[in-house]
Motif scaffolding. Structure first.
Motif, short mmCIF file in Angstrom:
data_model
loop_
_atom_site.label_atom_id
_atom_site.label_comp_id
_atom_site.label_asym_id
_atom_site.label_seq_id
_atom_site.Cartn_x
_atom_site.Cartn_y
_atom_site.Cartn_z
N MET A 37 0.81 -1.37 0.16
CA MET A 37 0.19 0.19 -0.58
C MET A 37 1.15 1.42 -0.35
SD MET A 37 -2.74 1.05 2.75
CE MET A 37 -2.91 -0.07 3.49
N LEU A 38 0.57 1.84 -0.83
CA LEU A 38 0.98 3.28 -0.47
C LEU A 38 0.10 4.49 0.16
CD1 LEU A 38 2.46 3.81 -4.04
CD2 LEU A 38 3.79 3.18 -2.51
N THR A 39 1.21 5.25 0.80
CA THR A 39 0.57 6.59 1.42
C THR A 39 1.46 7.46 1.80
OG1 THR A 39 1.60 5.57 4.35
CG2 THR A 39 -0.07 4.59 3.08
N PRO A 40 0.78 8.27 2.32
CA PRO A 40 2.61 9.76 2.38
C PRO A 40 2.74 9.44 3.41
CG PRO A 40 -0.43 10.39 2.34
CD PRO A 40 -0.80 8.84 2.15
N VAL A 41 4.46 10.11 3.75
CA VAL A 41 4.69 10.12 4.77
C VAL A 41 4.22 10.61 5.77
CG1 VAL A 41 7.14 9.49 5.97
CG2 VAL A 41 6.84 9.18 3.42
N ALA A 42 4.22 11.53 5.50
CA ALA A 42 3.52 12.17 7.11
C ALA A 42 2.56 13.83 6.38
CB ALA A 42 4.43 13.46 7.39
N ALA A 43 2.08 14.43 6.51
CA ALA A 43 0.37 15.17 6.68
C ALA A 43 0.86 16.26 5.31
CB ALA A 43 -0.50 15.64 7.39
N ASN A 91 11.38 24.71 19.14
CA ASN A 91 10.85 24.88 20.99
C ASN A 91 10.89 23.65 21.40
OD1 ASN A 91 9.15 25.52 22.76
ND2 ASN A 91 7.91 26.60 21.44
N PRO A 92 10.96 23.93 22.43
CA PRO A 92 11.27 22.85 23.85
C PRO A 92 10.55 22.76 23.70
CG PRO A 92 12.10 24.66 24.36
CD PRO A 92 11.76 24.69 23.26
N ASP A 93 8.90 22.94 23.95
CA ASP A 93 7.44 22.54 24.40
C ASP A 93 6.90 22.12 22.96
OD1 ASP A 93 5.01 22.16 24.89
OD2 ASP A 93 4.22 24.41 25.66
N ARG A 94 6.58 21.14 22.97
CA ARG A 94 6.41 20.02 21.59
C ARG A 94 4.85 20.04 21.77
NH1 ARG A 94 8.76 14.10 20.60
NH2 ARG A 94 8.04 14.26 18.60
N ASP A 95 4.29 19.67 22.34
CA ASP A 95 2.66 20.49 22.22
C ASP A 95 2.25 22.66 21.77
OD1 ASP A 95 2.18 18.38 23.04
OD2 ASP A 95 2.24 18.83 24.73
N ALA A 96 3.82 22.86 21.87
CA ALA A 96 3.49 24.44 21.33
C ALA A 96 4.01 24.66 19.86
CB ALA A 96 4.17 25.42 22.12
N ALA A 148 -4.65 25.37 7.38
CA ALA A 148 -5.12 25.53 8.66
C ALA A 148 -3.56 25.40 9.84
CB ALA A 148 -6.28 24.43 8.96
N LEU A 149 -3.45 25.96 10.57
CA LEU A 149 -2.14 25.70 11.93
C LEU A 149 -3.00 24.30 12.52
CD1 LEU A 149 -0.90 28.86 13.43
CD2 LEU A 149 0.10 27.53 11.90
N ARG A 150 -1.65 23.45 12.64
CA ARG A 150 -2.34 22.04 13.28
C ARG A 150 -1.35 21.81 14.13
NH1 ARG A 150 -6.83 21.29 13.20
NH2 ARG A 150 -5.97 18.36 13.87
N PRO A 151 -1.46 20.20 15.83
CA PRO A 151 0.10 19.98 15.99
C PRO A 151 1.05 19.73 15.13
CG PRO A 151 -2.10 19.86 17.11
CD PRO A 151 -2.72 20.58 15.80
N GLN A 188 2.24 14.85 12.65
CA GLN A 188 2.74 14.34 11.51
C GLN A 188 3.03 13.11 11.81
OE1 GLN A 188 3.87 16.24 8.52
NE2 GLN A 188 2.58 18.05 8.83
N MET A 189 3.17 12.28 13.07
CA MET A 189 3.31 11.01 13.30
C MET A 189 2.15 10.26 12.69
SD MET A 189 5.92 11.35 14.86
CE MET A 189 7.02 12.51 15.71
#
Length: 99
Positions: free
Chosen positions: A1-7, A16-21, A29-32, A36-37
């Motif tokens: 199956m072929l899929t994207p690697v990421a969005a 930024n050390p705060d990964r959630d930011a 649109a801005l996404r977390p 991408q995972m």
């Protein structure tokens, strides 16, 4: 199956050390950052082999790739498909300054 690697295609790394930011634009649109995972995690949930292969570059010169997901135990198949794909479309080309 072929899929994207990421969005998205490759993007500038956010230190930024705060990964959630960390946010990146996806379809306007801005996404977390961690969303991408999703695609790379998909085969892992089923214990399936996956190989990422380069497809080319965006207009901005950033790499775009696909993920080749194979059946359980078929790691050699996904790797061979990536090799054949690279032979057809040129494969990975290091960016200037990294060759």
């Amino acid at each position: 199956m072929l899929t994207p690697v990421a969005a998205t295609a490759a993007f500038a790394h956010d230190h930024n050390p705060d990964r959630d930011a960390r946010l990146i634009p996806v379809n306007g649109a801005l996404r977390p950052y961690q969303e991408q995972m999703f695609w790379s995690g998909l085969p892992s949930l089923g214990y399936l082999p996956a190989t990422a292969a380069p497809l080319g570059l965006t207009a901005a010169g950033l790499p775009v790739g696909c993920q080749i997901i194979g059946a359980e135990g078929e790691d050699p198949t996904t790797i061979e498909f990536a090799r054949l794909l690279g032979a057809e479309i040129g494969g990975f080309v290091a960016p200037p300054g990294y060759a």
